[in-house]
Motif scaffolding. Structure first.
Motif, PDB file in Angstrom:
ATOM      1  N   PHE A 103       0.838  -1.199   0.000  1.00 14.74           N
ATOM      2  CA  PHE A 103       0.000   0.000   0.000  1.00 14.74           C
ATOM      3  C   PHE A 103       0.871   1.245   0.000  1.00 14.74           C
ATOM      4  N   GLU A 104       1.949   1.205   0.778  1.00 16.29           N
ATOM      5  CA  GLU A 104       2.863   2.353   0.833  1.00 16.29           C
ATOM      6  C   GLU A 104       3.460   2.635  -0.543  1.00 16.29           C
ATOM      7  N   LEU A 105       3.665   1.583  -1.333  1.00 16.91           N
ATOM      8  CA  LEU A 105       4.337   1.737  -2.631  1.00 16.91           C
ATOM      9  C   LEU A 105       3.357   2.002  -3.779  1.00 16.91           C
ATOM     10  N   ILE A 106       2.098   2.275  -3.453  1.00 15.90           N
ATOM     11  CA  ILE A 106       1.123   2.485  -4.551  1.00 15.90           C
ATOM     12  C   ILE A 106       1.440   3.761  -5.340  1.00 15.90           C
ATOM     13  N   SER A 107       2.082   4.726  -4.691  1.00 18.27           N
ATOM     14  CA  SER A 107       2.516   5.928  -5.417  1.00 18.27           C
ATOM     15  C   SER A 107       3.796   6.447  -4.778  1.00 18.27           C
ATOM     16  N   PRO A 108       4.558   7.282  -5.512  1.00 14.72           N
ATOM     17  CA  PRO A 108       5.792   7.816  -4.917  1.00 14.72           C
ATOM     18  C   PRO A 108       5.464   8.668  -3.691  1.00 14.72           C
ATOM     19  N   GLY A 109       6.433   8.799  -2.809  1.00 15.11           N
ATOM     20  CA  GLY A 109       6.237   9.615  -1.606  1.00 15.11           C
ATOM     21  C   GLY A 109       5.476   8.855  -0.533  1.00 15.11           C
TER      22      GLY A 109
ATOM     23  N   LEU B  51       0.537  -9.704  -8.692  1.00 15.24           N
ATOM     24  CA  LEU B  51       1.352  -9.108  -7.624  1.00 15.24           C
ATOM     25  C   LEU B  51       2.845  -9.153  -7.945  1.00 15.24           C
ATOM     26  N   TYR B  52       3.335 -10.292  -8.414  1.00 13.27           N
ATOM     27  CA  TYR B  52       4.796 -10.449  -8.478  1.00 13.27           C
ATOM     28  C   TYR B  52       5.396 -10.264  -9.870  1.00 13.27           C
ATOM     29  N   PHE B  53       4.634 -10.505 -10.947  1.00 14.62           N
ATOM     30  CA  PHE B  53       5.257 -10.354 -12.262  1.00 14.62           C
ATOM     31  C   PHE B  53       5.698  -8.907 -12.526  1.00 14.62           C
ATOM     32  N   PRO B  54       4.881  -7.892 -12.153  1.00 11.46           N
ATOM     33  CA  PRO B  54       5.349  -6.510 -12.358  1.00 11.46           C
ATOM     34  C   PRO B  54       6.669  -6.210 -11.630  1.00 11.46           C
ATOM     35  N   MET B  55       6.946  -6.951 -10.549  1.00  9.64           N
ATOM     36  CA  MET B  55       8.209  -6.716  -9.829  1.00  9.64           C
ATOM     37  C   MET B  55       9.400  -7.096 -10.715  1.00  9.64           C
ATOM     38  N   LEU B  56       9.251  -8.175 -11.503  1.00  6.53           N
ATOM     39  CA  LEU B  56      10.333  -8.566 -12.419  1.00  6.53           C
ATOM     40  C   LEU B  56      10.561  -7.447 -13.437  1.00  6.53           C
TER      41      LEU B  56
ATOM     42  N   TYR C 276      10.146   6.070  -4.769  1.00  5.22           N
ATOM     43  CA  TYR C 276      10.673   5.698  -6.089  1.00  5.22           C
ATOM     44  C   TYR C 276      10.363   6.779  -7.112  1.00  5.22           C
ATOM     45  N   LEU C 277      11.023   6.677  -8.281  1.00  7.21           N
ATOM     46  CA  LEU C 277      10.839   7.663  -9.334  1.00  7.21           C
ATOM     47  C   LEU C 277       9.476   7.456 -10.002  1.00  7.21           C
ATOM     48  N   PRO C 278       8.887   8.539 -10.538  1.00 11.75           N
ATOM     49  CA  PRO C 278       7.522   8.449 -11.103  1.00 11.75           C
ATOM     50  C   PRO C 278       7.387   7.412 -12.215  1.00 11.75           C
ATOM     51  N   GLN C 279       8.465   7.156 -12.986  1.00 10.17           N
ATOM     52  CA  GLN C 279       8.321   6.203 -14.108  1.00 10.17           C
ATOM     53  C   GLN C 279       8.077   4.767 -13.645  1.00 10.17           C
ATOM     54  N   PHE C 280       8.283   4.497 -12.362  1.00 15.87           N
ATOM     55  CA  PHE C 280       8.049   3.142 -11.853  1.00 15.87           C
ATOM     56  C   PHE C 280       6.619   2.945 -11.323  1.00 15.87           C
ATOM     57  N   GLN C 281       5.769   3.963 -11.454  1.00 16.83           N
ATOM     58  CA  GLN C 281       4.485   3.889 -10.739  1.00 16.83           C
ATOM     59  C   GLN C 281       3.515   2.845 -11.306  1.00 16.83           C
ATOM     60  N   VAL C 282       3.408   2.762 -12.642  1.00 15.61           N
ATOM     61  CA  VAL C 282       2.395   1.846 -13.215  1.00 15.61           C
ATOM     62  C   VAL C 282       2.599   0.400 -12.735  1.00 15.61           C
ATOM     63  N   PRO C 283       3.813  -0.167 -12.886  1.00 12.75           N
ATOM     64  CA  PRO C 283       3.985  -1.547 -12.374  1.00 12.75           C
ATOM     65  C   PRO C 283       3.699  -1.655 -10.877  1.00 12.75           C
ATOM     66  N   ASN C 284       4.026  -0.591 -10.127  1.00 12.13           N
ATOM     67  CA  ASN C 284       3.772  -0.641  -8.679  1.00 12.13           C
ATOM     68  C   ASN C 284       2.280  -0.649  -8.368  1.00 12.13           C
ATOM     69  N   VAL C 285       1.501   0.136  -9.119  1.00  8.98           N
ATOM     70  CA  VAL C 285       0.046   0.147  -8.900  1.00  8.98           C
ATOM     71  C   VAL C 285      -0.528  -1.242  -9.220  1.00  8.98           C
ATOM     72  N   ILE C 286      -0.085  -1.819 -10.367  1.00 10.24           N
ATOM     73  CA  ILE C 286      -0.585  -3.158 -10.748  1.00 10.24           C
ATOM     74  C   ILE C 286      -0.241  -4.166  -9.651  1.00 10.24           C
ATOM     75  N   SER C 287       1.002  -4.093  -9.159  1.00  8.25           N
ATOM     76  CA  SER C 287       1.446  -5.017  -8.121  1.00  8.25           C
ATOM     77  C   SER C 287       0.607  -4.878  -6.847  1.00  8.25           C
ATOM     78  N   THR C 288       0.315  -3.634  -6.473  1.00  8.22           N
ATOM     79  CA  THR C 288      -0.474  -3.428  -5.252  1.00  8.22           C
ATOM     80  C   THR C 288      -1.894  -3.972  -5.428  1.00  8.22           C
ATOM     81  N   ILE C 289      -2.477  -3.774  -6.612  1.00  6.85           N
ATOM     82  CA  ILE C 289      -3.814  -4.354  -6.864  1.00  6.85           C
ATOM     83  C   ILE C 289      -3.726  -5.887  -6.771  1.00  6.85           C
TER      84      ILE C 289
END
Lengths: 95, 532
Positions: B55-61, B437-442, B456-469
């Motif tokens: 949940f913390e990693l769903i968006s930067p900051g 959850l885990y494939f976006p981490m790869l 993390y940097l903004p360009q990493f957000q999409v995979p992080n959102v998918i992973s959190t879902i």
């Protein structure tokens, strides 16, 4: 599954082993007087290994027990030795 | 040994108060259940911490917690999941529940020592969780406790390290118990090559528990000695060597990966022939592969240290050895597939989890080769790729094998049957959520996102959102599965003694088994998977 056969070691055998251990201890102390450089640790561990083998074989009756137990101890020793060797491969070649 | 015994199942308290009967039991099945319930509680705590991290990693900051709290979260998530769930997991629960049944024995070799193992496990667990509540907060080092940071940090490292030390003792005693049981307590006619493959896997695992765990025990104590007495072992300021810590830590912790995965492979080797109605392909190859994985697994620890300043020759040797361990792993996978070929496959929940294991372990194993190669590891070391790879092996492998074992031996342990339709649906939800959850981490790891970072940097957000879902879907799958299991325990229909038509000895006795497992000690005359 495996049957255990009790075995009594003669006193004389134990005394011989004890003398051998004492002699090897004296050798350990004597060798430490010389600067063998890279071989220092190898010699110390070598003598200690011979002593440990004697204790295992005679005092702990490995020699008189099932061969599979000797095999297990051997595997353990090989693993232990390998761990030391592989670690020292790093240290020996480090820039 | 053909004495006939009183016919009561192992849940009978024999007139003792329930708490006393359970907390002083030396019955391997009850101890297995004690482990099962304790492990489930700690697993759920670990899941909760993981959910908070995601949940913390769903968006930067900052989204949920402060940076320092996040450091504590990933450390405790790691410590709890590794030391309290995955390492003891299958051996402590299903090894205890089934090993004597599989061998045709009445109990393990040292029943009292078995109970002591559980108490040590609980003691270590309480100490680990206490780091949350006492002292200067939970450790923030990651589950690896890397020096010199672990020597310098003001957080509660000493207590966490002592907890891991105590848990190590529990693991050693279980290993010792199983080794002796397998050597001395096999029933008449059960030669080494008539032994079920789960027992072979436990045998290989027990050797690692016995030989590798003391190394991490003494290493963790060395951290405490350095913290309390200031003796320079790992801290360069005091004349120590931080890379030595990494050597000693991984000398245990890489073989520990095989403590985690080998029993899982054993479970799969039980399930595949039963649900394919086929004799297992390459019985001896699978048995020897377990021993080979355990043996080679001792010599690959250096692949965790390719970027730590280790010497060039050492890196090359460790990389080659790492690739070698893939061979026995692949032998097992090919043999499982060959067993299923032309089989009459029944897609019941245990088989689905076993197939899920093979797929997820394959992704985990192949991504492991990527980080096992020197050149690619330089790019991927300490990125989210490693986190993804690790979870595919540990959760996709060991976790799914644990669930497979639970669904396979459920009717044997509880004497009841869960709802097969709902269990199947729970599997698909869990399997789908897992991959989201885990494939976006790869992917995000290859993009360059480092692990163990709060931001993390903004360009990493999409995979992080998918992973959190994905983490929410996975949790929903877990809750669904737990509900199915709990309902099965409480209201499930009575199961027959052999609902899957298995041929191993565990299926030839009552469900639930009697206190002494068998009315008379059986005699074995053939290999365990002779399906006609």
């Amino acid at each position: 599954m495996e049957e255990h056969k009790p075995h009594i070691v003669e006193y004389l055998t134990n005394i011989y082993v004890w003398i051998a251990l004492a002699v090897l201890t004296v050798i350990t102390i004597w060798v430490s007087e010389f600067d063998l450089k890279l071989l220092t640790v190898a010699v110390a561990l070598g003598v200690a290994s011979i002593k440990a083998t004697l204790v295992l074989m005679y005092f702990m009756h490995l020699r008189f027990d099932s061969k599979i137990l000797t095999f297990m101890v051997l595997i353990t020793m090989i693993v232990f030795l390998s761990l030391i060797v592989f670690t020292f491969i790093d240290y020996s070649y480090r820039a | 040994m053909t004495n006939t015994l009183k016919h009561t199942d192992f849940y009978d308290n024999e007139g003792k108060p329930a708490w006393k009967a359970w907390l002083t039991t030396t019955d391997h099945k009850r101890i297995g259940l004690l482990y099962f319930y304790s492990l489930t509680v700690f697993f759920l705590v670990g899941v909760l911490l993981g959910l908070m991290m995601r949940f913390e990693l769903i968006s930067p900051g900052k989204d949920l917690v402060e940076a320092q709290t996040y450091n504590g979260l990933f450390t405790l998530h790691g410590v709890i999941m590794i030391f309290l769930f995955v390492i003891p997991g299958i051996p402590a629960v299903f090894g205890n529940l089934t090993l004597p049944l599989l061998l045709g024995a009445r109990d393990v070799a040292f029943p009292k020592l078995n109970l002591l193992s559980w108490y040590l496990y609980i003691g270590g667990a309480v100490l680990a969780l206490s780091t949350l509540l006492v002292g200067d907060g939970p450790p923030d080092t990651g589950w690896t406790f890397y020096a010199p940071y672990s020597v310098k940090t003001g957080t509660n490292v000493s207590m966490a390290v002592l907890a891991a030390f105590i848990l190590g003792f529990s693991s050693i005693l279980t290993g010792l118990n199983f080794l002796t049981t397998i050597h001395r307590m096999r029933c008449h006619g059960m030669t080494w090559f008539r032994m079920p493959l789960f027992a072979w896997a436990l045998y290989a695992t027990s050797w690692i528990q016995l030989l590798a765990t003391p190394v991490v025990g003494i290493t963790l104590l060395m951290i405490v000695v350095e913290r309390w007495l200031g003796i320079g072992l790992f801290d360069p300021v005091l004349g120590g060597d931080p890379v030595l810590y990494q050597h000693l830590f991984w000398i245990y912790s890489h073989p520990a990966v095989y403590i985690m995965i080998l029993p899982g492979m054993g479970v799969i080797s039980e399930i595949i022939p039963t649900f394919s109605r086929r004799r297992i392909f390459g019985y001896k190859a699978i048995a020897y592969a377990s021993l080979a994985i355990a043996f080679i697994g001792y010599f690959v620890w250096g692949h965790h240290m390719f970027t730590s300043g280790m010497s060039g020759p050492a890196r090359i040797i460790f990389s080659i050895l790492t690739f070698l361990v893939a061979i026995p792993s692949a032998i097992k996978v090919f043999n499982w597939l060959a067993t299923m070929y032309n089989g009459s496959i029944d897609h019941k929940p245990p088989m689905l989890y076993a197939l899920g294991f093979i797929f997820l372990f394959l992704v985990g194993g192949l991504s492991g080769l990527v980080v096992g190669a020197l050149a690619t590891d330089v790019h991927l070391h300490d990125t989210y790729f490693v986190v993804g790879h690790f979870h595919y092996v540990m959760f996709g492998g060991t976790g799914f094998a644990f669930f497979a074992a639970l669904h396979y031996w459920f009717p044997k342990i509880f004497g009841k049957m869960y709802n097969l339709k709902h269990a199947t649906r729970a599997f698909w939800l869990l399997f789908t959520g897992f991959n989201i959850l885990y494939f976006p981490m790869l992917v995000v790891g290859i993009m360059g996102m480092p692990r163990r970072y709060y931001d993390y940097l903004p360009q990493f957000q999409v995979p992080n959102v998918i992973s959190t879902i994905g983490s929410w879907i996975t949790t929903a799958g877990l809750i669904y599965m737990i509900v199915v299991i709990v309902k099965g325990i409480r209201h499930g229909e009575k199961a027959s003694s052999n609902p899957w038509n298995g041929l191993t000895l565990d299926w030839q006795t009552d469900s639930p088994p009697t206190k002494e497992n068998f009315d008379a000690i059986p005699t074995v005359t053939e290999r365990p998977y002779e399906y006609k």
